[in-house]
Design a protein around this motif. Structure first.
Motif, PDB file in Angstrom:
ATOM      1  N   ASP A 236      28.070  12.007  62.145  1.00 18.47           N
ATOM      2  CA  ASP A 236      28.470  12.520  60.824  1.00 18.47           C
ATOM      3  C   ASP A 236      27.275  12.655  59.893  1.00 18.47           C
ATOM      4  OD1 ASP A 236      31.086  12.560  61.667  1.00 18.47           O
ATOM      5  OD2 ASP A 236      31.580  10.600  60.814  1.00 18.47           O
ATOM      6  N   ILE A 237      26.376  11.681  59.946  1.00 17.32           N
ATOM      7  CA  ILE A 237      25.152  11.731  59.148  1.00 17.32           C
ATOM      8  C   ILE A 237      23.979  11.763  60.114  1.00 17.32           C
ATOM      9  CG2 ILE A 237      23.753  10.570  57.390  1.00 17.32           C
ATOM     10  CD1 ILE A 237      26.434  11.516  56.350  1.00 17.32           C
ATOM     11  N   TRP A 251      26.495   1.032  55.455  1.00 15.90           N
ATOM     12  CA  TRP A 251      26.136   1.874  54.315  1.00 15.90           C
ATOM     13  C   TRP A 251      24.878   2.643  54.654  1.00 15.90           C
ATOM     14  CZ3 TRP A 251      29.367   2.103  50.131  1.00 15.90           C
ATOM     15  CH2 TRP A 251      30.330   1.105  50.038  1.00 15.90           C
ATOM     16  N   THR A 254      20.932   8.363  51.900  1.00 15.69           N
ATOM     17  CA  THR A 254      20.398   9.653  52.336  1.00 15.69           C
ATOM     18  C   THR A 254      19.786  10.398  51.160  1.00 15.69           C
ATOM     19  OG1 THR A 254      22.337  11.050  51.886  1.00 15.69           O
ATOM     20  CG2 THR A 254      22.384   9.718  53.896  1.00 15.69           C
ATOM     21  N   ASN A 256      21.047  12.900  50.015  1.00 16.81           N
ATOM     22  CA  ASN A 256      22.207  13.405  49.266  1.00 16.81           C
ATOM     23  C   ASN A 256      23.109  12.286  48.773  1.00 16.81           C
ATOM     24  OD1 ASN A 256      21.543  16.185  49.717  1.00 16.81           O
ATOM     25  ND2 ASN A 256      22.239  15.919  51.839  1.00 16.81           N
ATOM     26  N   PHE A 259      26.563   7.040  51.680  1.00 12.35           N
ATOM     27  CA  PHE A 259      27.719   7.237  52.553  1.00 12.35           C
ATOM     28  C   PHE A 259      28.111   5.893  53.162  1.00 12.35           C
ATOM     29  CE2 PHE A 259      25.822  11.365  52.191  1.00 12.35           C
ATOM     30  CZ  PHE A 259      26.879  12.265  52.247  1.00 12.35           C
ATOM     31  N   ARG A 260      29.353   5.845  53.645  1.00 14.71           N
ATOM     32  CA  ARG A 260      29.884   4.612  54.222  1.00 14.71           C
ATOM     33  C   ARG A 260      30.549   4.912  55.558  1.00 14.71           C
ATOM     34  NH1 ARG A 260      34.174   1.852  50.493  1.00 14.71           N
ATOM     35  NH2 ARG A 260      35.109   3.907  50.810  1.00 14.71           N
ATOM     36  N   TYR A 261      30.170   4.128  56.567  1.00 17.35           N
ATOM     37  CA  TYR A 261      30.813   4.237  57.882  1.00 17.35           C
ATOM     38  C   TYR A 261      31.692   3.008  58.089  1.00 17.35           C
ATOM     39  CZ  TYR A 261      31.534   4.304  62.926  1.00 17.35           C
ATOM     40  OH  TYR A 261      32.100   4.294  64.185  1.00 17.35           O
ATOM     41  N   THR A 268      33.333   8.153  58.720  1.00 13.62           N
ATOM     42  CA  THR A 268      32.367   8.163  57.623  1.00 13.62           C
ATOM     43  C   THR A 268      32.998   8.818  56.403  1.00 13.62           C
ATOM     44  OG1 THR A 268      30.577   8.401  59.243  1.00 13.62           O
ATOM     45  CG2 THR A 268      30.042   8.870  56.937  1.00 13.62           C
ATOM     46  N   ASP A 269      32.785   8.228  55.222  1.00 15.61           N
ATOM     47  CA  ASP A 269      33.350   8.831  54.003  1.00 15.61           C
ATOM     48  C   ASP A 269      32.463   8.524  52.806  1.00 15.61           C
ATOM     49  OD1 ASP A 269      33.769   6.223  53.244  1.00 15.61           O
ATOM     50  OD2 ASP A 269      35.939   6.292  53.371  1.00 15.61           O
ATOM     51  N   ARG A 270      32.856   9.095  51.694  1.00 18.06           N
ATOM     52  CA  ARG A 270      32.246   8.778  50.411  1.00 18.06           C
ATOM     53  C   ARG A 270      33.234   8.968  49.258  1.00 18.06           C
ATOM     54  NH1 ARG A 270      27.292  12.789  49.438  1.00 18.06           N
ATOM     55  NH2 ARG A 270      27.110  11.438  47.626  1.00 18.06           N
ATOM     56  N   ASN A 278      28.484   9.295  43.707  1.00 21.14           N
ATOM     57  CA  ASN A 278      28.222  10.596  44.308  1.00 21.14           C
ATOM     58  C   ASN A 278      27.117  11.361  43.586  1.00 21.14           C
ATOM     59  OD1 ASN A 278      30.315  10.104  46.123  1.00 21.14           O
ATOM     60  ND2 ASN A 278      31.844  10.947  44.717  1.00 21.14           N
TER      61      ASN A 278
END
Length: 638
Positions: A236-237, A251, A254, A256, A259-261, A268-270, A278
């Motif tokens: 995902d990342i 955690w 990046t 950008n 992000f959290r897995y 993976t989400d944010r 964000n």
């Protein structure tokens, strides 16, 4: 050097504790001895030293100054490279340093570095089909040759089995067995192929002991210990700068943002509750504290803490500009809850939640309502809780701490009712609440509250008729006897005197008790003294004193709340004296963690600590653990 000068360190005690709403930020940079103002990594070793990896060397900080280690040309026992990216320690407390050109291991006992090499497992091709499930180290070593490890090292970690894991660019993830300095490559498995040519950005271990590895340009991987292979978990990342785990989540910082897995949910989400997460921009460093707070270091927006679904800047509503600007490369929280921040241009920033613990009270030129002088030699708290402060050359100050006002008394030539000298060595309050003052040049004084002036007293040897003017110690015992110890001057010997209240004069007690730098009384009423090289058990009635050789000047004698008798020396450290065995049973020096071998005063705080003033900082000695905590200039001392 005049002997009273060695009392000046008690100025460390002229402090007051206060609480501040905003943490104090302190800076350490090249002007303080740091090798370079770009600090890439931070680590506290088991001994408490702080280590910093910079762009131009490895730095060890003891709270007072830096020792810098660098590569030395043609010296195989020096640091392998000066650009340091990662620092940690192994199970034997040896320091592992990851650099731009390999790994060095520092052994403090010998003061030298060992360079790590590696077994090359590229015997056939870079990419191979999986033909064996579990290669052993011995077989790998037997079929491989040892090569110099010259790759860029991005991260280092000790796993739950004591192995040292090395994350490198180009040579992938490697490991060293405990006590070994030759690393073995760990293959990366993707579908049915393995590779040892990949780049590792970060290594972390979760609460279950699983090792997570972020592979550059690929994604998140997990180490399979059964087969000693790295397996791809999530793509995902594909690009991450840093990684951290709180046990349940990985955690990822990046370019950008954050992000959290989710480890259990494999996703993976944010979608964070605080939407500001964000908008952080590039996240360059991450750190989890002991309470689960996630520290987030950014490229140009300072540092934030994410906890309980809320985002706060590190200064709790303060100004992030207080942190020296630049990229936040490293965040580290030490054993005393201090936050150390490594930056790209601003060196090291230190945030201490207890700062500033000590505040200096000093003389202010032209201000009569300030301390009379800054060289402090004696203290006494009276029955009104006012603090009487003797100075080295500026007389006597009385500080009313409630009103924060000062009264200053100095010698007035021609006025016999002024204090006899401005060089104060000791101040003592007796059972009548009268204040007595000893001086270095002109005997004793008693302060008269009713008339606000002084009465002078002399210590005279009746056999010679000569006055001993150097009064260094004053002490009142449990029988309300006031003692005065004098020092020799030239050929004139000192002695111990005591006040005859009926005759209103000091009388000679014993000329054998000359040069007493300290007097103290234990819980059984025994009077103890210390001279240039002995501890003395003073017989107040029969004068059958007992002398115990120390070899150093005895500066402090103190019985703690557990009835241990401690002796502070000038040069010989701190000693424990057993009154049943009549001998010293323990000695504590700089080798045991004391900041200096000159111990000048001792005070028990009644909560299990002995406070020790020295020539090199103030020390808190835990009586139960026999451990030291040292306070230096960074803690607010002068």
């Amino acid at each position: 050097m005049r002997v009273f000068l060695i009392l000046f360190i008690v100025l460390l005690n002229l402090t007051k504790v206060f609480s501040a709403g905003t943490p104090i930020i302190e800076y350490l940079g090249t002007e303080n001895g740091l090798s370079h103002n770009m600090v890439r990594c931070i680590y506290q070793d088991p001994k408490g030293f702080m280590w910093f990896g910079t762009r131009d060397g490895l730095d060890r900080y003891d709270g007072y100054g830096f020792e810098v280690f660098r590569n030395k040309f043609n010296d195989k026992n020096s640091l392998v490279h000066n650009i340091v990216h990662a620092i940690t320690s192994d199970a034997n407390d040896r320091l592992w340093i990851g650099t731009r050109k390999g790994v060095s291991v520092y052994t403090d006992l010998f003061g030298r570095f060992t360079t790590v090499n590696y077994y090359s497992t590229e015997n056939k091709a870079t990419e191979n089909k999986v033909t064996v499930n579990k290669p052993t180290l011995n077989k790998a070593a037997a079929n491989s040759k040892v090569l110099p490890f010259l790759a860029v090292v991005r991260d280092l970690m000790r796993d739950g089995k004591g192995r040292m894991l090395i994350g490198s660019e180009g040579l992938g993830l490697l490991y060293c067995e405990p006590g070994k300095y030759i690393a073995t490559q760990i293959p990366l498995e993707i579908q049915d192929k393995v590779s040892v040519r990949y780049g590792v950005q970060s290594i972390k271990m979760d609460k279950k002991g699983q090792v997570w590895v972020f592979v550059q340009n690929l994604g998140l991987c997990r180490l399979d210990y059964k087969y000693m292979k790295l397996k791809l978990v999530s793509t995902d990342i594909a690009l991450a700068i840093c990684m951290e785990t709180d046990g349940d989540n990985i955690w990822l910082g990046t370019n950008n943002g954050l992000f959290r897995y989710h480890i259990l949910q494999h996703k993976t989400d944010r979608p964070f509750a605080d939407k500001r997460l964000n908008t952080l921009g590039a996240v360059n460093s991450l750190h989890i504290d002991g309470s689960g707070g996630l520290y987030i270091g950014t490229i140009n927006r300072g540092i934030y803490i994410y906890k309980d679904n809320r985002l706060n800047d590190l200064l709790q509503g303060g100004n992030n500009n207080a942190v020296n600007n630049g990229i936040i490369h490293a965040i580290y929280i030490d054993k005393d809850a201090r936050t150390w921040i490594g930056t790209s241009v601003g060196g090291i920033n230190i945030i201490d939640p207890t700062k500033k613990k000590f505040e200096t009270i000093s003389h202010i030129q032209g201000n009569e309502n300030s301390l009379g002088g800054n060289a402090i030699s004696a203290f006494c708290e009276d029955n009104h809780h006012d603090l009487w402060i003797g100075t080295e050359s500026s007389g006597l100050s009385v500080w009313n701490r409630k009103r924060n006002t000062f009264l200053n008394y100095t010698n007035v030539p021609g006025n016999p009712k002024s204090v006899s000298s401005n060089v104060i060595t000791s101040v003592e309050m007796d059972y009548k609440n009268e204040i007595w003052i000893g001086t270095f040049t002109d005997g004793l004084n008693r302060y008269n509250r009713a008339t606000n002036d002084f009465t002078r007293y002399k210590c005279i040897d009746p056999q010679t008729g000569i006055e001993s003017k150097v009064v260094f110690t004053l002490f009142q015992d449990r029988d309300s006897v006031l003692w005065a110890g004098t020092l020799r001057r030239g050929t004139l010997l000192g002695a111990l005197y005591r006040l005859n209240r009926t005759a209103n004069k000091f009388e000679l007690f014993d000329t054998r008790l000359s040069d007493l730098f300290t007097l103290s009384e234990d819980s059984k009423g025994t009077l103890w003294g210390g001279n240039l090289n002995q501890l003395i058990k003073i017989d107040k009635t029969g004068k059958k004193h007992r002398f115990y050789d120390v070899g150093y000047t005895v500066r402090a004698i103190y019985e703690d709340s557990n009835h241990n008798l401690w002796v502070g020396t000038e040069g010989g450290g701190m000693l424990l004296f057993d009154r049943h065995l009549n001998r010293f049973t323990s000695r504590y020096t700089t080798e045991n963690g004391l900041s200096s071998n000159s111990v000048l005063s001792l005070v028990d705080d009644k909560v299990g600590n002995l406070w020790v003033s020295t020539y090199n900082g103030l020390v808190k000695f835990n009586l139960a653990k026999r451990s030291f905590k040292i306070f230096f200039q960074n803690d607010g001392l002068q």
